[in-house]
Design an enzyme around this catalytic site. Structure first.
Site, PDB file in Angstrom:
ATOM      1  N   SER A   1     -20.585   1.784  -0.648  1.00 34.13           N
ATOM      2  CA  SER A   1     -20.976   1.843  -2.063  1.00 34.13           C
ATOM      3  C   SER A   1     -20.619   3.195  -2.661  1.00 34.13           C
ATOM      4  CB  SER A   1     -22.472   1.539  -2.197  1.00 34.13           C
ATOM      5  OG  SER A   1     -22.848   1.446  -3.548  1.00 34.13           O
ATOM      6  N   THR A   2     -21.602   3.936  -3.148  1.00 34.19           N
ATOM      7  CA  THR A   2     -21.355   5.209  -3.832  1.00 34.19           C
ATOM      8  C   THR A   2     -20.561   6.157  -2.945  1.00 34.19           C
ATOM      9  OG1 THR A   2     -23.527   4.904  -4.821  1.00 34.19           O
ATOM     10  CG2 THR A   2     -22.456   7.023  -5.179  1.00 34.19           C
TER      11      THR A   2
ATOM     12  N   HIS B   1     -19.294  -1.849  -3.638  1.00 35.18           N
ATOM     13  CA  HIS B   1     -20.003  -2.116  -4.887  1.00 35.18           C
ATOM     14  C   HIS B   1     -19.186  -1.571  -6.056  1.00 35.18           C
ATOM     15  CE1 HIS B   1     -23.969  -2.031  -2.405  1.00 35.18           C
ATOM     16  NE2 HIS B   1     -23.390  -3.219  -2.352  1.00 35.18           N
TER      17      HIS B   1
ATOM     18  N   MET C   1     -25.719   4.298  -1.910  1.00 37.00           N
ATOM     19  CA  MET C   1     -27.144   4.352  -2.238  1.00 37.00           C
ATOM     20  C   MET C   1     -27.808   3.006  -1.971  1.00 37.00           C
ATOM     21  SD  MET C   1     -26.973   6.475  -5.804  1.00 37.00           S
ATOM     22  CE  MET C   1     -26.196   8.104  -5.858  1.00 37.00           C
TER      23      MET C   1
ATOM     24  N   ASP D   1     -28.522  -2.017   0.910  1.00 34.61           N
ATOM     25  CA  ASP D   1     -27.665  -3.193   1.124  1.00 34.61           C
ATOM     26  C   ASP D   1     -26.834  -2.989   2.386  1.00 34.61           C
ATOM     27  OD1 ASP D   1     -26.464  -5.648   0.620  1.00 34.61           O
ATOM     28  OD2 ASP D   1     -24.905  -4.770  -0.658  1.00 34.61           O
TER      29      ASP D   1
END
Length: 375
Positions: A187-188, A213, A307, A310
């Site tokens: 993600s991030t 994401h 973050m 998930d």
């Protein structure tokens, strides 16, 4: 709820978007809009004088564009910046460049009032709260060091010199890669991390299914960027794609990605809508859980920077089925979040440094499925 009030500077050349963002944020007790700017020069001046906790920054603006403004702000102070990008191919490419340069996260600029309500209320507010306490100095150091290494590596390749950090091709004589799979969640901080990793990934790996994401319309540009860097063939996933060794499939933004059975031992892909899972669509948990049903102990899970949580449940399912899970370590993660949760909950078998990611993955593939030596 945050203990402190988060001070936000909103930068956008569209007065409509400025107003939409400000009106929404000012409804919240834990967020205070301390200033607005319509161009890059004004943004740099206000960032210096106001010292906000978070900045939302338009990608395309007059006088100074988003990239120039980002560079100027970050050269003066380490503030978390969220890029607000048009959902165009150009906007996506500029956003990816902004992440390389130190932006922490991004959202797609809403195209209508209905979409604005959804995007801003669900995505922007959540991301402002999440990025506010990010160690931006650490992120900048990691990304600049990574960029320098990539530049050096490309220079050596251009001179046809041996690059010692590049792992050898994975080609064990007894490795049947078509009935194995690698499931990767991130993600991030993911786009620059994956770019660094894919640039040195070897050929001959089992198919790689990726959930990063990202908003809709961003993933096609990102898949193309990874493909241009890598010996692995990378594409945005489509329903019906058959998983093939040496290929990677990136979940489309805003859509879940599932693995389904194909033939006796292989898999194919389904792209679908659906409710948010673990706070996301696409969700790492959805992808990994579906892959476990097809590949069982023939699955290697990888959980990386990001973050939230998930992916932790998906990693748990992989290990329970007899597969193996690698998790990116804290030192090389822009945000030690998803991978931290998975590791803390006992759902990671081994941690790895991003600098060693390609060799770690190749070695684990060989350890799990190929006994022949890799030359």
């Amino acid at each position: 709820m945050y203990q402190r009030t988060l001070r936000v500077l909103v930068v956008d050349d569209s007065k409509l978007i400025q107003t939409l963002i400000c009106d929404l944020l000012e409804e919240l007790p834990d967020i205070d809009v301390v200033g607005t700017a319509s161009d890059g020069k004004e943004a740099v001046r206000l960032a210096k004088s106001l010292k906000p906790d978070v900045i939302t920054l338009d990608v395309q603006m007059p006088k100074m564009d988003g990239l120039e403004t980002l560079d100027a702000i970050l050269s003066d102070q380490a503030i978390p910046v969220i890029m607000v990008s048009a959902t165009t191919q150009l906007g996506g490419q500029i956003t990816l460049e902004a992440l390389d340069r130190g932006a922490i996260d991004y959202i797609a600029k809403p195209e209508g009032l209905k979409e604005a309500e959804t995007t801003l209320r669900t995505e922007l507010v959540r991301k402002i709260r999440l990025v506010a306490d990010t160690d931006v100095k650490k992120v900048l150091t990691i990304r600049r060091e990574r960029a320098a290494k990539r530049k050096e590596r490309r220079g050596k390749l251009a001179l046809n010199q041996e690059v010692k950090t590049t792992p050898p091709p994975v080609a064990p004589a007894d490795l049947k890669a078509s009935d194995k799979c690698i499931a990767l969640g991130i993600s991030t901080g993911g786009p620059p991390a994956l770019a660094s990793m894919f640039e040195v990934l070897p050929t001959g790996l089992p198919p790689i299914v990726i959930v990063q994401h990202m908003p809709a319309n961003f993933t096609k540009a990102f898949a193309g960027r990874l493909n241009s860097l890598s010996r692995v063939q990378v594409k945005e996933a489509e329903t019906g794609d058959i998983l093939v060794p040496g290929h990677a499939y990136l979940a489309p933004g805003g859509m879940h990605l599932e693995v389904q059975k194909h033939g006796r031992d292989g898999g194919k892909l389904l792209v679908r809508e659906g409710d948010y899972v673990s706070g996301h669509r696409p969700s790492v948990d959805v992808m990994m859980t579906s892959a476990v049903k097809i590949y069982k102990d023939r699955l290697l899970g990888i959980i990386m920077t990001g973050m939230g949580r998930d992916g932790s449940d998906g990693c748990k399912e992989i290990r329970a089925a007899g597969g193996f899970v690698l998790g990116q370590d804290e030192a090389t993660s822009d945000v030690y979040g998803m991978n931290k949760v998975a590791y803390s909950e006992g759902n990671v078998d081994r941690q790895f440094s991003l600098d060693d990611a390609a060799t770690t993955i190749a070695s684990q593939v060989r350890r799990m499925w190929g006994s022949a030596a890799v030359s």
